[in-house]
Design a protein around this motif. Structure first.
Motif, short mmCIF file in Angstrom:
data_model
loop_
_atom_site.label_atom_id
_atom_site.label_comp_id
_atom_site.label_asym_id
_atom_site.label_seq_id
_atom_site.Cartn_x
_atom_site.Cartn_y
_atom_site.Cartn_z
N ARG A 206 0.76 -1.55 -0.15
CA ARG A 206 -0.32 0.14 -0.50
C ARG A 206 0.97 1.35 -0.43
O ARG A 206 1.01 1.91 -0.66
CB ARG A 206 -1.15 -0.06 1.13
N GLY B 126 -9.00 -3.80 -11.58
CA GLY B 126 -9.22 -4.61 -10.27
C GLY B 126 -9.99 -3.77 -8.53
O GLY B 126 -8.52 -3.69 -7.82
N ALA B 127 -10.52 -2.84 -8.84
CA ALA B 127 -10.78 -2.60 -7.46
C ALA B 127 -11.56 -2.90 -6.96
O ALA B 127 -10.97 -2.44 -5.33
CB ALA B 127 -12.02 -1.55 -8.08
N GLY C 244 -8.40 -0.08 -2.10
CA GLY C 244 -6.46 0.30 -2.18
C GLY C 244 -6.87 1.82 -3.24
O GLY C 244 -6.05 2.90 -2.87
N ASP D 126 -13.45 -3.10 -12.01
CA ASP D 126 -14.07 -4.23 -11.83
C ASP D 126 -15.31 -5.37 -12.36
O ASP D 126 -15.91 -4.06 -12.47
CB ASP D 126 -13.92 -4.75 -10.15
N LEU D 127 -15.31 -6.73 -12.00
CA LEU D 127 -16.81 -7.48 -12.65
C LEU D 127 -17.70 -7.54 -11.50
O LEU D 127 -18.82 -7.50 -10.91
CB LEU D 127 -16.02 -9.14 -13.01
N PHE D 128 -16.31 -7.37 -9.95
CA PHE D 128 -17.41 -6.72 -9.08
C PHE D 128 -17.75 -8.50 -7.97
O PHE D 128 -18.21 -8.43 -7.40
CB PHE D 128 -18.33 -6.09 -8.49
N HIS E 249 -10.41 -15.63 -12.84
CA HIS E 249 -9.56 -15.71 -11.91
C HIS E 249 -9.59 -15.86 -11.20
O HIS E 249 -10.98 -16.74 -10.70
CB HIS E 249 -9.41 -13.69 -11.72
N MET F 293 -12.37 -14.58 -4.86
CA MET F 293 -12.52 -13.79 -3.37
C MET F 293 -13.67 -13.49 -2.71
O MET F 293 -14.37 -13.64 -3.52
CB MET F 293 -11.53 -12.39 -3.72
N HIS G 25 -17.00 -11.16 -3.11
CA HIS G 25 -17.62 -11.06 -4.79
C HIS G 25 -18.57 -11.33 -4.77
O HIS G 25 -19.25 -12.72 -3.49
CB HIS G 25 -16.00 -11.77 -5.78
N GLY H 198 -17.64 -4.37 -15.21
CA GLY H 198 -17.63 -5.12 -16.41
C GLY H 198 -16.22 -5.53 -16.14
O GLY H 198 -14.97 -5.46 -15.94
N MET H 199 -16.86 -6.61 -17.43
CA MET H 199 -15.02 -7.41 -18.18
C MET H 199 -13.92 -6.54 -19.03
O MET H 199 -14.52 -5.96 -19.58
CB MET H 199 -15.49 -8.24 -18.90
N HIS I 29 -2.72 1.43 -11.84
CA HIS I 29 -2.16 0.23 -10.93
C HIS I 29 -3.58 -1.33 -10.84
O HIS I 29 -3.92 -0.99 -11.61
CB HIS I 29 -2.75 0.54 -9.39
N ASP J 213 -5.07 -5.39 -11.36
CA ASP J 213 -4.26 -5.70 -10.69
C ASP J 213 -5.43 -7.01 -10.41
O ASP J 213 -6.38 -7.25 -9.86
CB ASP J 213 -4.13 -5.29 -8.43
N LEU J 214 -5.50 -7.81 -11.22
CA LEU J 214 -6.44 -8.51 -11.59
C LEU J 214 -6.17 -10.06 -12.31
O LEU J 214 -7.03 -10.93 -11.60
CB LEU J 214 -6.55 -7.92 -13.61
N GLN K 29 -4.77 -11.82 -13.43
CA GLN K 29 -4.50 -13.45 -14.62
C GLN K 29 -3.99 -12.33 -15.38
O GLN K 29 -4.26 -11.30 -15.91
CB GLN K 29 -6.47 -13.14 -14.77
C1 LIG Z 1 -7.19 -8.89 -6.52
S1 LIG Z 1 -8.39 -8.21 -6.52
C2 LIG Z 1 -7.75 -6.42 -6.55
C3 LIG Z 1 -7.59 -6.01 -5.02
C4 LIG Z 1 -7.56 -4.54 -4.98
N1 LIG Z 1 -6.86 -4.20 -5.97
C5 LIG Z 1 -7.61 -4.20 -3.66
O1 LIG Z 1 -6.01 -3.23 -3.81
O2 LIG Z 1 -7.64 -4.33 -2.97
C6 LIG Z 1 -8.22 -8.74 -7.98
C7 LIG Z 1 -9.82 -8.42 -8.99
O3 LIG Z 1 -9.59 -7.98 -10.73
C8 LIG Z 1 -11.22 -8.71 -10.92
N2 LIG Z 1 -10.76 -8.54 -12.55
C9 LIG Z 1 -10.28 -10.36 -12.50
N3 LIG Z 1 -10.90 -10.17 -14.30
C10 LIG Z 1 -11.31 -9.20 -14.37
C11 LIG Z 1 -11.35 -9.11 -15.91
N4 LIG Z 1 -11.46 -9.93 -17.15
N5 LIG Z 1 -12.51 -7.99 -15.65
C12 LIG Z 1 -12.55 -6.81 -14.80
N6 LIG Z 1 -11.88 -7.38 -13.55
C13 LIG Z 1 -11.61 -8.12 -13.25
C14 LIG Z 1 -11.59 -9.56 -9.62
O4 LIG Z 1 -13.10 -9.05 -9.77
C15 LIG Z 1 -10.97 -8.69 -8.43
O5 LIG Z 1 -11.69 -8.62 -8.14
#
Ligand SMILES: C[S@@+](CC[C@H](N)C(=O)[O-])C[C@H]1O[C@@H](n2cnc3c(N)ncnc32)[C@H](O)[C@@H]1O
Length: 293
Positions: free
Chosen positions: A120, A141-142, A147, A168-170, A178, A181, A184, A207-208, A225, A227-228, A230
């Protein structure tokens, strides 16, 4: 001895508590005011420690924890344990930065949010730099928004001067690349929207990636940033966003230096960046850092 005296003299003048206020403007842009967090200088002789029992990638967490405890007790002060990082003899600067400690602590929702203190702080320092550039902030990847909000609260909270886009997909469906978690699910998007209800500068898009960029995407990015968890989505995000970064902007790849299931991300990203003559700087936190030219 001489060093201690010199440090004492330096610090006897008192730590700087000045808030730097910058007018950030580009020709044609409305003026933007940024209030940067004041520097809190630590006392020269005291160094903090951090020990969190939250880490990953072992079948024997209790043994790892007790071994780390033994090492931390044998080592000098300035030790950090958590998030698969064990080190000592460090300044632990993040725990001396009072505005950061406040932003980090007030946003913690899980043991993981606490353990990833050093990650962080890397984000917070990158954001401190990027807020002084022209360009928006983006997190791919919110998730719970922790974060994003830690960074925003470090840099003025509701007065944060930049647009911050969170994608994010949420939600998570079986078979997705992915991993799911804890948070979700159907209610997560609404909960994160509620968290930012008083932050009009935050734009959350569900969305994706990369399809969701069609619903809204910044033209100029200072802070990115990714953080996905994958490789395909991270590469797609780079394809869409990297060229929009302004010179001097900072990109943090959250998982770049993690091995195991995350290693495919690094392998794909190395090739992507090599073709553009960049080298990702691997950080001991597991993150990767790039400064945009
Ligand atoms: C590790 S978490 C992110 C943590 C966050 N950045 C934090 O600091 O707390 C990864 C996120 O990526 C999202 N994700 C993965 N692939 C995705 C995609 N293709 N489109 C949108 N979101 C995606 C997942 O839904 C998940 O919530």
């Amino acid at each position: 001895m001489i060093l201690t005296r010199l440090l004492r003299r330096l610090f006897s003048a008192g730590p700087s508590r000045e808030t730097h206020v910058f007018e950030l403007s580009r020709e044609g842009d409305p003026a933007v005011i940024a209030r940067l967090p004041p520097l809190t200088s630590p006392p020269p002789e005291r160094v903090s420690n951090f020990f969190s029992p939250m880490f990953w990638c072992t079948q024997e967490p209790e043994k790892v924890k007790s071994s780390a405890r033994v090492i931390a007790d044998l080592a000098t002060s300035g030790h950090y344990f958590g998030d698969n990082l064990l080190t000592w003899g460090r300044n632990m600067s993040m725990l001396d930065d009072q505005p950061f400690v406040q932003a980090w602590q007030s946003n913690i929702e899980s043991d993981a949010d606490q353990a990833i203190l050093w990650r962080r702080y890397v984000l917070a320092c990158a954001a401190y730099h990027c807020v002084q550039l022209g360009g928006d902030f983006v997190e791919c990847g919110a998730y719970t928004g922790v974060g994003m909000k830690t960074v925003i609260d470090y840099l003025g909270g509701r007065e944060f001067p930049r647009t911050f886009w969170g994608y994010d997909l949420f939600e998570h469906e079986e078979g997705m690349l992915h991993h799911s978690m804890q948070e979700h699910g159907e209610g997560l998007y609404a909960r994160v929207q509620q968290k930012f209800a008083d932050y009009p500068q935050v734009r959350l898009l569900k969305g994706m990636i990369p399809d969701v960029f069609a619903d809204g995407c910044p033209e100029r990015i200072a802070y990115l940033h990714i953080d996905l968890n994958q490789a395909p989505a991270e590469i797609a995000a780079l394809d869409h966003l990297f060229d929009r970064m302004v010179p001097g902007g900072i990109l943090i790849l959250d998982d770049y230096e993690w091995s195991g299931p995350y290693r495919v991300q690094k392998l794909a990203e190395d090739v992507w960046f090599d073709s553009r003559q960049y080298r990702v700087m691997p950080l001991p936190t597991g993150q990767g850092l790039i400064i945009k030219r």
